[in-house]
Design a protein around this motif. Structure first.
Motif, PDB file in Angstrom:
ATOM      1  N   VAL A  64       0.854  -1.187   0.000  1.00 42.88           N
ATOM      2  CA  VAL A  64       0.000   0.000   0.000  1.00 42.88           C
ATOM      3  C   VAL A  64       0.891   1.237   0.000  1.00 42.88           C
ATOM      4  CG1 VAL A  64      -1.740   1.302   1.273  1.00 42.88           C
ATOM      5  CG2 VAL A  64      -1.871  -1.201   1.185  1.00 42.88           C
ATOM      6  N   ILE A  65       0.679   2.096  -0.982  1.00 41.84           N
ATOM      7  CA  ILE A  65       1.440   3.341  -1.102  1.00 41.84           C
ATOM      8  C   ILE A  65       0.654   4.492  -0.474  1.00 41.84           C
ATOM      9  CG2 ILE A  65       2.398   5.005  -2.751  1.00 41.84           C
ATOM     10  CD1 ILE A  65       2.866   2.520  -4.617  1.00 41.84           C
ATOM     11  N   ALA A  66      -0.658   4.552  -0.756  1.00 36.19           N
ATOM     12  CA  ALA A  66      -1.501   5.619  -0.216  1.00 36.19           C
ATOM     13  C   ALA A  66      -2.968   5.198  -0.302  1.00 36.19           C
ATOM     14  CB  ALA A  66      -1.284   6.910  -0.987  1.00 36.19           C
ATOM     15  N   THR A  67      -3.783   5.742   0.597  1.00 32.42           N
ATOM     16  CA  THR A  67      -5.223   5.481   0.561  1.00 32.42           C
ATOM     17  C   THR A  67      -5.988   6.801   0.642  1.00 32.42           C
ATOM     18  OG1 THR A  67      -5.316   5.180   2.960  1.00 32.42           O
ATOM     19  CG2 THR A  67      -5.027   3.189   1.629  1.00 32.42           C
ATOM     20  N   ASN A  68      -7.168   6.782   0.057  1.00 29.92           N
ATOM     21  CA  ASN A  68      -8.074   7.940   0.079  1.00 29.92           C
ATOM     22  C   ASN A  68      -7.438   9.223  -0.450  1.00 29.92           C
ATOM     23  OD1 ASN A  68     -10.285   6.450   1.143  1.00 29.92           O
ATOM     24  ND2 ASN A  68      -9.299   6.527   3.144  1.00 29.92           N
ATOM     25  N   VAL A  69      -6.667   9.084  -1.532  1.00 30.68           N
ATOM     26  CA  VAL A  69      -6.035  10.229  -2.196  1.00 30.68           C
ATOM     27  C   VAL A  69      -7.131  10.975  -2.963  1.00 30.68           C
ATOM     28  CG1 VAL A  69      -4.296  10.925  -3.892  1.00 30.68           C
ATOM     29  CG2 VAL A  69      -3.863   8.979  -2.374  1.00 30.68           C
ATOM     30  N   THR A  70      -7.177  12.293  -2.844  1.00 31.07           N
ATOM     31  CA  THR A  70      -8.268  13.072  -3.438  1.00 31.07           C
ATOM     32  C   THR A  70      -7.963  13.654  -4.822  1.00 31.07           C
ATOM     33  OG1 THR A  70      -7.544  15.047  -2.247  1.00 31.07           O
ATOM     34  CG2 THR A  70      -9.231  13.670  -1.185  1.00 31.07           C
ATOM     35  N   THR A  71      -6.733  13.451  -5.309  1.00 31.20           N
ATOM     36  CA  THR A  71      -6.370  13.894  -6.663  1.00 31.20           C
ATOM     37  C   THR A  71      -5.739  12.720  -7.388  1.00 31.20           C
ATOM     38  OG1 THR A  71      -4.127  14.591  -6.070  1.00 31.20           O
ATOM     39  CG2 THR A  71      -5.886  16.231  -5.807  1.00 31.20           C
ATOM     40  N   ASN A  72      -5.380  12.911  -8.651  1.00 31.09           N
ATOM     41  CA  ASN A  72      -4.766  11.819  -9.421  1.00 31.09           C
ATOM     42  C   ASN A  72      -3.234  11.837  -9.341  1.00 31.09           C
ATOM     43  OD1 ASN A  72      -4.883  14.199 -11.043  1.00 31.09           O
ATOM     44  ND2 ASN A  72      -4.355  12.953 -12.816  1.00 31.09           N
ATOM     45  N   THR A  73      -2.712  12.428  -8.271  1.00 33.06           N
ATOM     46  CA  THR A  73      -1.271  12.466  -8.024  1.00 33.06           C
ATOM     47  C   THR A  73      -1.018  12.279  -6.537  1.00 33.06           C
ATOM     48  OG1 THR A  73      -0.921  14.008  -9.855  1.00 33.06           O
ATOM     49  CG2 THR A  73       0.807  13.901  -8.208  1.00 33.06           C
ATOM     50  N   PHE A  74       0.002  11.492  -6.224  1.00 28.97           N
ATOM     51  CA  PHE A  74       0.421  11.350  -4.834  1.00 28.97           C
ATOM     52  C   PHE A  74       1.928  11.483  -4.790  1.00 28.97           C
ATOM     53  CE2 PHE A  74       2.046   8.735  -1.335  1.00 28.97           C
ATOM     54  CZ  PHE A  74       1.456   9.402  -0.273  1.00 28.97           C
ATOM     55  N   ILE A  75       2.427  12.336  -3.904  1.00 23.57           N
ATOM     56  CA  ILE A  75       3.871  12.514  -3.746  1.00 23.57           C
ATOM     57  C   ILE A  75       4.270  11.972  -2.381  1.00 23.57           C
ATOM     58  CG2 ILE A  75       5.774  14.158  -3.612  1.00 23.57           C
ATOM     59  CD1 ILE A  75       4.162  15.955  -5.524  1.00 23.57           C
ATOM     60  N   SER A  76       5.202  11.044  -2.398  1.00 27.61           N
ATOM     61  CA  SER A  76       5.714  10.431  -1.180  1.00 27.61           C
ATOM     62  C   SER A  76       7.126  10.929  -0.930  1.00 27.61           C
ATOM     63  CB  SER A  76       5.725   8.905  -1.327  1.00 27.61           C
ATOM     64  OG  SER A  76       6.385   8.308  -0.241  1.00 27.61           O
ATOM     65  N   THR A  77       7.428  11.181   0.329  1.00 28.41           N
ATOM     66  CA  THR A  77       8.794  11.578   0.670  1.00 28.41           C
ATOM     67  C   THR A  77       9.680  10.352   0.855  1.00 28.41           C
ATOM     68  OG1 THR A  77       8.207  11.726   2.996  1.00 28.41           O
ATOM     69  CG2 THR A  77       8.113  13.766   1.708  1.00 28.41           C
ATOM     70  N   LEU A  78       9.104   9.180   0.678  1.00 28.40           N
ATOM     71  CA  LEU A  78       9.874   7.946   0.768  1.00 28.40           C
ATOM     72  C   LEU A  78      10.311   7.504  -0.628  1.00 28.40           C
ATOM     73  CD1 LEU A  78       7.588   6.012   3.252  1.00 28.40           C
ATOM     74  CD2 LEU A  78       9.683   7.273   3.785  1.00 28.40           C
ATOM     75  N   ILE A  79      11.554   7.140  -0.751  1.00 29.82           N
ATOM     76  CA  ILE A  79      12.059   6.589  -2.009  1.00 29.82           C
ATOM     77  C   ILE A  79      11.926   5.068  -1.899  1.00 29.82           C
ATOM     78  CG2 ILE A  79      14.042   6.426  -3.565  1.00 29.82           C
ATOM     79  CD1 ILE A  79      12.917   9.284  -3.191  1.00 29.82           C
ATOM     80  N   PRO A  80      11.225   4.430  -2.844  1.00 28.15           N
ATOM     81  CA  PRO A  80      11.028   2.979  -2.723  1.00 28.15           C
ATOM     82  C   PRO A  80      12.338   2.218  -2.858  1.00 28.15           C
ATOM     83  CG  PRO A  80      10.248   3.751  -4.859  1.00 28.15           C
ATOM     84  CD  PRO A  80      10.636   4.961  -4.065  1.00 28.15           C
ATOM     85  N   LEU A  81      12.492   1.167  -2.052  1.00 28.17           N
ATOM     86  CA  LEU A  81      13.677   0.312  -2.173  1.00 28.17           C
ATOM     87  C   LEU A  81      13.700  -0.359  -3.531  1.00 28.17           C
ATOM     88  CD1 LEU A  81      13.735  -1.337   1.365  1.00 28.17           C
ATOM     89  CD2 LEU A  81      15.168   0.525   0.514  1.00 28.17           C
ATOM     90  N   ASN A  82      12.535  -0.804  -3.968  1.00 31.11           N
ATOM     91  CA  ASN A  82      12.373  -1.396  -5.294  1.00 31.11           C
ATOM     92  C   ASN A  82      11.305  -0.598  -6.025  1.00 31.11           C
ATOM     93  OD1 ASN A  82      14.139  -3.657  -4.829  1.00 31.11           O
ATOM     94  ND2 ASN A  82      12.530  -4.514  -3.544  1.00 31.11           N
ATOM     95  N   THR A  83      11.601  -0.185  -7.238  1.00 33.60           N
ATOM     96  CA  THR A  83      10.625   0.537  -8.025  1.00 33.60           C
ATOM     97  C   THR A  83       9.472  -0.404  -8.353  1.00 33.60           C
ATOM     98  OG1 THR A  83      12.394   1.848  -8.989  1.00 33.60           O
ATOM     99  CG2 THR A  83      10.292   1.865 -10.141  1.00 33.60           C
ATOM    100  N   PRO A  84       8.232   0.012  -8.118  1.00 31.59           N
ATOM    101  CA  PRO A  84       7.118  -0.895  -8.412  1.00 31.59           C
ATOM    102  C   PRO A  84       7.055  -1.234  -9.902  1.00 31.59           C
ATOM    103  CG  PRO A  84       6.314   1.285  -7.795  1.00 31.59           C
ATOM    104  CD  PRO A  84       7.784   1.294  -7.618  1.00 31.59           C
ATOM    105  N   LYS A  85       7.032  -2.513 -10.187  1.00 35.49           N
ATOM    106  CA  LYS A  85       6.945  -2.959 -11.575  1.00 35.49           C
ATOM    107  C   LYS A  85       5.498  -2.919 -12.058  1.00 35.49           C
ATOM    108  CE  LYS A  85      11.100  -5.768 -11.332  1.00 35.49           C
ATOM    109  NZ  LYS A  85      11.570  -5.154 -10.110  1.00 35.49           N
TER     110      LYS A  85
END
Length: 109
Positions: A64-85
């Protein structure tokens, strides 16, 4: 004795699900990761929120990256260990209508 009743019958409008999210992108920067997709629409005019998840590989459990996002963009301050394929984005209209898009995102580093 005569009994008469007047019944009122209202037809409840069926809820339509939002359109399926698509065109997923992941932009990985130095201090943040931006997830975006084409916004869904809802013919009923309901407010749409999104749940965003990612898969590292075919056999992995969705993260799970984010829930209940109100726009079509989400910015995370976390850099993923593995880029989601694979990205999974579920559009929800708050009235029980949902649609889920599953795509390999365009990845920009």
């Amino acid at each position: 004795l005569v009994f008469m009743a007047m019944l009122s019958c209202t037809k409840e409008k069926l809820n339509s699900a939002p359109t399926t999210p698509s065109n997923f992108r992941v932009i990985i920067g130095g201090t943040s990761t931006k997830y975006s997709w084409s916004a869904s629409t809802d013919v009923d005019g309901n407010t749409i929120t999104y749940d965003v998840s990612g898969l590292d590989d075919v056999n992995s459990t969705p993260l799970v990256i984010a829930t209940n996002v109100t726009t079509n963009t989400f910015i995370s301050t976390l850099i993923p260990l593995n880029t989601p394929k694979t990205m999974i984005v579920t559009a929800k209209d708050g009235k029980g209508g949902t649609t889920t898009g599953v795509e390999n995102p365009t990845i920009i580093m």
